[in-house]
Scaffold this motif. Structure first.
Motif, PDB file in Angstrom:
ATOM      1  N   PRO A  12     -10.140 -46.012-104.015  1.00 37.71           N
ATOM      2  CA  PRO A  12      -9.096 -45.067-103.594  1.00 37.71           C
ATOM      3  C   PRO A  12      -7.682 -45.502-103.972  1.00 37.71           C
ATOM      4  N   ILE A  13      -7.417 -46.802-103.859  1.00 33.89           N
ATOM      5  CA  ILE A  13      -6.133 -47.341-104.331  1.00 33.89           C
ATOM      6  C   ILE A  13      -6.422 -48.631-105.078  1.00 33.89           C
ATOM      7  N   ASP A  14      -6.506 -48.523-106.384  1.00 30.76           N
ATOM      8  CA  ASP A  14      -6.663 -49.709-107.228  1.00 30.76           C
ATOM      9  C   ASP A  14      -5.263 -50.251-107.494  1.00 30.76           C
ATOM     10  N   GLY A  15      -4.977 -51.417-106.936  1.00 26.12           N
ATOM     11  CA  GLY A  15      -3.630 -51.963-107.004  1.00 26.12           C
ATOM     12  C   GLY A  15      -2.952 -51.886-105.645  1.00 26.12           C
ATOM     13  N   THR A  16      -3.702 -52.225-104.580  1.00 20.68           N
ATOM     14  CA  THR A  16      -3.158 -52.127-103.224  1.00 20.68           C
ATOM     15  C   THR A  16      -1.923 -53.005-103.039  1.00 20.68           C
ATOM     16  N   LYS A  17      -1.905 -54.175-103.675  1.00 20.58           N
ATOM     17  CA  LYS A  17      -0.731 -55.047-103.541  1.00 20.58           C
ATOM     18  C   LYS A  17       0.517 -54.362-104.088  1.00 20.58           C
ATOM     19  N   SER A  18       0.390 -53.666-105.210  1.00 24.36           N
ATOM     20  CA  SER A  18       1.521 -52.915-105.753  1.00 24.36           C
ATOM     21  C   SER A  18       1.911 -51.775-104.813  1.00 24.36           C
ATOM     22  N   PHE A  19       0.910 -51.096-104.273  1.00 27.04           N
ATOM     23  CA  PHE A  19       1.160 -49.999-103.337  1.00 27.04           C
ATOM     24  C   PHE A  19       1.941 -50.485-102.130  1.00 27.04           C
ATOM     25  N   VAL A  20       1.500 -51.576-101.528  1.00 23.12           N
ATOM     26  CA  VAL A  20       2.162 -52.116-100.336  1.00 23.12           C
ATOM     27  C   VAL A  20       3.568 -52.595-100.678  1.00 23.12           C
ATOM     28  N   GLY A  21       3.735 -53.137-101.871  1.00 23.89           N
ATOM     29  CA  GLY A  21       5.033 -53.663-102.270  1.00 23.89           C
ATOM     30  C   GLY A  21       6.013 -52.616-102.751  1.00 23.89           C
TER      31      GLY A  21
END
Length: 257
Positions: free
Chosen positions: A84-93
């Motif tokens: 669903p969100i590939d790149g969660t660290k980028s999303f959170v940041g």
């Protein structure tokens, strides 16, 4: 075979999830750390639930395998793969280089792929035999054939750094015309669009790459693991490039085995 109906539902599911993802994007979120030490948020979970519901309603006999909620009827002839969100660290940041990945497998073949990057306004898709598209424009990989002329991007390469192939990668990077480390969906979209010539990664799973592997392949590229094997459930690495360049890169990497 006409895969249009599958594709339409997959794109619709990705866009429905986009609304929830963007609702949370840029806000303050609680982060849980999963057993594999990767982060997860309520946005990941809600987005996957939306996608699962959409796919289940449309195709009740299909299996579904998701990043957050595991397998449902995974032994079915048709299997949907969801990150669903590939790149969660980028999303959170608050960094927009994240995406929703949805793919459909029929047996061991990937037949539909959707890669949606809502913060960057990029929706890419492909069907087997039907070409690859980005925001409605047809995609085509570059005609680059040589390592010396290639623009190359690396993603996660920690395990590659610990392997005998590390020196071979150094040889490639030293020769390449341009090197970057875009990662996640972004370098696969650029590769499929002919704006980048090769991607190398050594730490992925099938949920990360199923959709983009079909998009790159349908754009005319070759997408394998670092041993040259086709993408499958056990794929953990990537070598993707136009055909002749892929062969040359694979040859250099295999010299170090």
């Amino acid at each position: 075979m006409d895969y249009t109906h599958f594709l339409d539902i997959a794109r619709s599911a990705a866009l429905e999830a986009e609304e929830r993802i963007l609702h949370y994007y840029g806000g303050t979120l609680e982060i849980e750390i999963k057993a594999d030490l990767t982060p997860v948020t309520v946005a990941d979970q809600e987005a996957e639930r939306i996608i699962r519901q959409r796919l289940s309603d449309a195709f009740p006999g299909h299996g579904i395998i998701g990043e957050e909620y595991g397998s449902q009827s995974a032994g079915s002839e048709y299997r949907w793969l969801i990150d669903p969100i590939d790149g969660t660290k980028s999303f959170v940041g608050g960094f927009g280089m994240f995406s929703t990945q949805i793919a459909l497998m029929h047996g061991d073949q990937i037949i539909v792929g959707v890669s949606n990057a809502p913060a960057m306004g990029e929706l890419a898709w492909a069907t087997r035999g039907g070409g690859a598209w980005l925001n409605g424009e047809a995609l085509q990989v570059s005609t680059q054939e040589t390592i010396e002329g290639a623009s190359l991007s690396t993603g996660n390469i920690g395990s590659l750094a610990r392997s005998p192939r590390w020196q071979a990668l150094g040889t490639i990077l030293a020769c390449a015309g341009r090197t970057r480390g875009y990662g996640d969906y972004y370098h696969y979209h650029r590769l499929a669009a002919g704006q980048l010539d090769a991607v190398i990664e050594s730490e992925v799973n099938i949920l990360d790459i199923a959709a983009v592997s079909l998009i790159v392949s349908e754009a005319g590229g070759v997408f394998t693991d670092l041993d040259g094997n086709p993408v499958g459930d056990d794929t953990r690495s990537v070598l993707a490039a136009p055909g002749r360049l892929h062969g040359r890169l694979l040859s250099v990497l295999n010299e170090a085995r």
